[in-house]
Enzyme design. Structure first.
Site, short mmCIF file in Angstrom:
data_model
loop_
_atom_site.label_atom_id
_atom_site.label_comp_id
_atom_site.label_asym_id
_atom_site.label_seq_id
_atom_site.Cartn_x
_atom_site.Cartn_y
_atom_site.Cartn_z
N ASN A 91 0.83 -1.22 0.00
CA ASN A 91 0.00 0.00 0.00
C ASN A 91 0.85 1.26 0.00
OD1 ASN A 91 -3.02 -0.54 0.07
ND2 ASN A 91 -2.21 -2.08 1.49
N HIS A 133 -8.12 -0.61 6.92
CA HIS A 133 -8.47 -1.81 7.70
C HIS A 133 -8.99 -2.91 6.76
CE1 HIS A 133 -9.96 -4.18 11.03
NE2 HIS A 133 -11.14 -4.24 10.44
N LEU A 138 -2.89 3.33 18.66
CA LEU A 138 -2.40 4.66 19.02
C LEU A 138 -3.39 5.33 19.97
CD1 LEU A 138 -1.16 5.69 15.48
CD2 LEU A 138 0.30 5.20 17.47
C1 GRF Z 1 -3.28 -3.94 4.54
O1 GRF Z 1 -3.99 -5.02 4.04
C2 GRF Z 1 -4.13 -3.13 5.49
O2 GRF Z 1 -5.50 -3.31 5.28
C3 GRF Z 1 -3.72 -3.67 6.84
O3 GRF Z 1 -2.36 -3.99 6.72
C4 GRF Z 1 -2.11 -4.42 5.39
C5 GRF Z 1 -0.77 -3.90 4.94
O4 GRF Z 1 -0.44 -4.51 3.72
N1 GRF Z 1 -3.97 -2.72 7.89
P1 GRF Z 1 0.76 -4.00 2.81
O5 GRF Z 1 1.97 -4.04 3.69
O6 GRF Z 1 0.43 -2.64 2.36
O7 GRF Z 1 0.85 -4.98 1.68
#
Ligand code: GRF
Length: 228
Positions: A16, A117, A101
């Site tokens: 992400n 999430h 947090l």
């Molecule tokens: C994501 O799926 C998000 O929804 C969760 O943590 C994950 C992180 O995934 N909170 P990445 O490291 O971005 O692949």
């Protein structure tokens, strides 16, 4: 230009974070710049991704912090101060950050923290209403694979991800965007999470762009998206 901090950990792959950086490069996110990537673990792959793109990184290991005699609340306060004072952060994005947090951190960034999430969340209450009108119990308090597995184990027809503003209550807060993903008959956590992440890579940059272009407004505890 808004200064963005992306907070990650070692449970994810930083995919992400990569989607955010790509979104900035492709101008899908306007008026925003990632000025620091923070991890609570030094082996988070997102740190490598950040360094490859010459983005400053910070590692704040909680265990090390506590072993020096400081407190958990002190950690939140120090993190808040670091982002506010050193990096002049306007927006904090939690993209795989695992630690809860407290208000000690949140107070520095009131309504300026976005969380991603891997479950569908409502603005408030226990149930989320799907686009079909069906209601499902919100999946809260579970991270990454565990949240995805929960939807499979409980025979949900649909799951998905939510981008929301954070409040002191975990996995709560005004929803900015949600994406629903159908669960197939022979799905497993890997196949399903893969499809969910593809959606996350769309909704997270979109939500960040809305924030950075001042299009998010809060009305009676709900996010209203202003037209461009
Ligand atoms: C994501 O799926 C998000 O929804 C969760 O943590 C994950 C992180 O995934 N909170 P990445 O490291 O971005 O692949």
């Amino acid at each position: 230009m808004k200064n963005i901090a992306v907070l990650i950990s070692n449970k994810g792959t930083g995919s992400n974070l990569a989607a955010i950086l790509d979104g900035i490069d492709k101008k899908q996110i306007k008026n925003g710049k990632v000025v620091v990537v923070v991890s609570d673990k030094k082996d988070a792959y997102g740190l490598v991704r950040a360094s490859q793109r010459n983005i400053p990184t910070e590692v704040l290991d909680l265990r090390e912090f506590l072993s020096s005699g400081k407190t958990r609340l002190g950690y939140d306060d120090d993190l808040g101060k670091l982002l506010k004072n050193k990096y002049k952060i306007d927006l904090v994005v939690l993209a795989g950050w695992m630690l809860i947090l407290s208000q000690k951190f949140i107070k520095y960034f009131h309504n300026k923290i976005i969380n991603l999430h891997p479950g569908l969340l409502p603005d408030s209450g226990e149930y989320v209403t799907l686009s079909s009108g069906e209601k499902l119990k919100a999946i809260r308090g579970l991270h990454t694979n565990a949240a995805v597995q929960y939807a499979i184990d409980h025979h949900y027809p649909v799951t998905g991800s939510t981008v929301h503003l954070i409040t002191p209550i975990v996995d709560n807060g005004p929803v900015i965007l949600r994406s629903e993903v159908k669960i197939k008959k022979n799905d497993n956590v890997y196949k399903l999470y893969d499809r969910m992440k593809k959606e996350e890579h769309i909704i997270l940059p979109k939500a960040i762009n809305l924030f950075c272009t001042d299009r998010l407004e809060l009305k009676e505890g709900k996010v209203v998206i202003k037209s461009a």
